[in-house]
Design a protein around this motif. Structure first.
Motif, short mmCIF file in Angstrom:
data_model
loop_
_atom_site.label_atom_id
_atom_site.label_comp_id
_atom_site.label_asym_id
_atom_site.label_seq_id
_atom_site.Cartn_x
_atom_site.Cartn_y
_atom_site.Cartn_z
N SER A 14 0.83 -1.21 0.00
CA SER A 14 0.00 0.00 0.00
C SER A 14 0.86 1.25 0.00
O SER A 14 0.54 2.24 -0.68
N ALA A 18 0.72 4.25 -2.77
CA ALA A 18 0.44 5.63 -2.33
C ALA A 18 1.58 6.56 -2.73
O ALA A 18 1.35 7.69 -3.19
N ASP A 117 0.28 5.40 4.27
CA ASP A 117 -0.30 6.60 3.67
C ASP A 117 0.54 7.84 3.93
O ASP A 117 1.14 8.40 3.01
N LYS A 121 3.60 9.23 1.35
CA LYS A 121 3.19 10.41 0.59
C LYS A 121 4.06 11.62 0.89
O LYS A 121 4.36 12.42 0.00
#
Length: 428
Positions: A14, A18, A117, A121
């Motif tokens: 993930s 992201a 996340d 990012k």
């Protein structure tokens, strides 16, 4: 333990997606093109992906949502038994299972938010181009692997966009405002030196400024009368050592041609007088309308290859004279302005002596004023006063604008020679 390992793998995957989403979206095209010029093929792949991002973003959303759902299913099963076992040491009530589930849900959600996340990012935003070129190959392969799903969801998205008449692709047009913003950022962080910053900024002003802001005005033109004697000609050359002089019959309204000072000097060196002979006069005069911008004038000079031009107004009356050097000073500024030619002299931290012919764009930069009011109606600071007062100003009269007091110091006839600009406490 296998469930915990699966959670960790899901978080890493993930995080990769992201990071890829933000990096490819945030990568600057200008920097990517520089990397392409340096031979980086992956940078070209990122540019291609940015031009048609629909399939890429469809793949990202499919992957991230699938991982989030799978993480929720596995996560609750992975942590709940361990949390329930630990919590059971201090609590054995009827709500033990529910509390364990809530703690497990909060823990898994926190891990995904932080490590899948926020952190990836943030890293992608800090160095988008570096991340993008390293993940683009993987993203292209994943997009290919999920082609059926990507085509389905991307197609529906395009239909919805068309239904609302929204462009399906982003148009990247680099505007003047974009370049100015990059210049400001470069100057702020020191990657662009002050002189470079001012020079580039002046180049963008070439279209907004006109010949009247840099030309020598009519009343300051030094010319030869065709009937002038040798002594008068020699005196003018000594006092005003220009390369070219206009030759007129009594006044500037009766222009005959021009003469080069070196031709007169050649006569003197041969023992002849400095009188202006007809054979010395060049009658081929280069004219420019005063409505030309500096950019247009530079292009015209480039084609004509002339050293100077006579500037005329719409009534064919001479209003000034302009040289290539004048135009260069229009955007080179202080880089070619020598001592004694300054139009703006700083007296102290809150006051300046300003020549009336100073272009308002130059004064605005010094005073850090964004723009003078209705600036299209005048070019100089004297014009600003006249336009604002609606009459010719007199000595010691002043107006306040933008937190500054503009006071007339010297007037010669109808010409505003000099002003004193002083910073005041409040804008008027």
């Amino acid at each position: 333990m296998s469930d915990l390992l699966i959670i960790m793998i899901l978080i890493l995957i993930s995080a990769l997606f992201a990071m890829s989403e933000i990096a490819i979206a945030a990568s600057r095209k200008i920097k990517l093109r520089v990397m392409v010029d340096e031979g980086n093929k992956k940078a070209q792949a990122v540019l291609t992906l940015q031009e048609q991002p629909g399939a890429f973003f469809a793949m990202i959303q499919i992957a991230l949502n699938a991982i989030a759902i799978l993480g929720g299913i596995v996560g609750e099963q992975a942590l709940s038994p361990y949390i329930e076992q630990i919590l059971g040491m201090i609590y054995q009530g009827p709500l033990l299972s529910q509390i364990s589930f809530l703690i497990s849900f909060f823990s898994i959600t926190s891990l995904f938010i932080l490590f899948a996340d926020l952190l990836p990012k943030r890293l992608a935003m800090i160095m988008p181009e570096a991340v993008a070129v390293n993940v683009v190959s993987i993203m292209r392969w994943v997009t290919f692997a999920l082609t059926p799903f990507v085509v389905f969801f991307n197609g529906i998205t395009n239909l919805v966009l068309r239904a609302f008449k929204v462009p399906a692709e982003r148009e990247d047009i680099v505007t003047t405002e974009d370049i100015v913003a990059m210049m400001d950022a470069g100057a702020e962080y020191g990657s662009l030196q002050q002189q470079e910053y001012e020079l580039i900024g002046n180049v963008f002003d070439l279209e907004a400024r006109f010949l009247s802001s840099v030309m020598t005005p009519r009343d300051q033109i030094v010319f030869f009368d065709v009937k002038a004697d040798a002594k008068e000609v020699a005196t003018k050359i000594i006092e005003h050592p220009h390369n070219h002089f206009l030759v007129c019959d009594g006044s500037l309204d009766k222009l005959i041609g021009s003469v080069e000072s070196k031709d007169i000097l050649r006569k003197v060196l041969k023992g002849q007088t400095a009188e202006i002979d007809n054979e010395l006069i060049s009658r081929d005069i280069f004219y420019l309308p005063e409505t030309l911008s500096l950019s247009e004038a530079l292009n015209t000079f480039k084609k004509a290859a002339e050293p100077f031009a006579v500037v005329v107004n719409e009534y064919a009356l001479m209003v000034g004279i302009v040289t290539v050097k004048d135009l260069m000073k229009g955007f080179m500024g202080d880089l070619i302005t020598h001592q004694g030619e300054e139009l703006i002299i700083k007296r102290d931290n809150s006051s300046w002596l300003v020549d009336g012919l100073t272009p308002v764009v130059e004064l605005a930069k010094v005073l850090e004023i964004e723009e003078f009011p209705e600036q299209s109606h005048y070019e100089t600071v004297a014009g600003f006063l006249i336009y604002t007062m609606k009459r010719l100003p007199k000595r010691a009269e002043f107006i306040n604008y933008g937190g500054y007091k503009f006071e007339v110091v010297d007037v010669e006839g109808v010409k505003v020679e000099q002003l004193l600009v002083t910073r005041i406490s409040e804008s008027v």
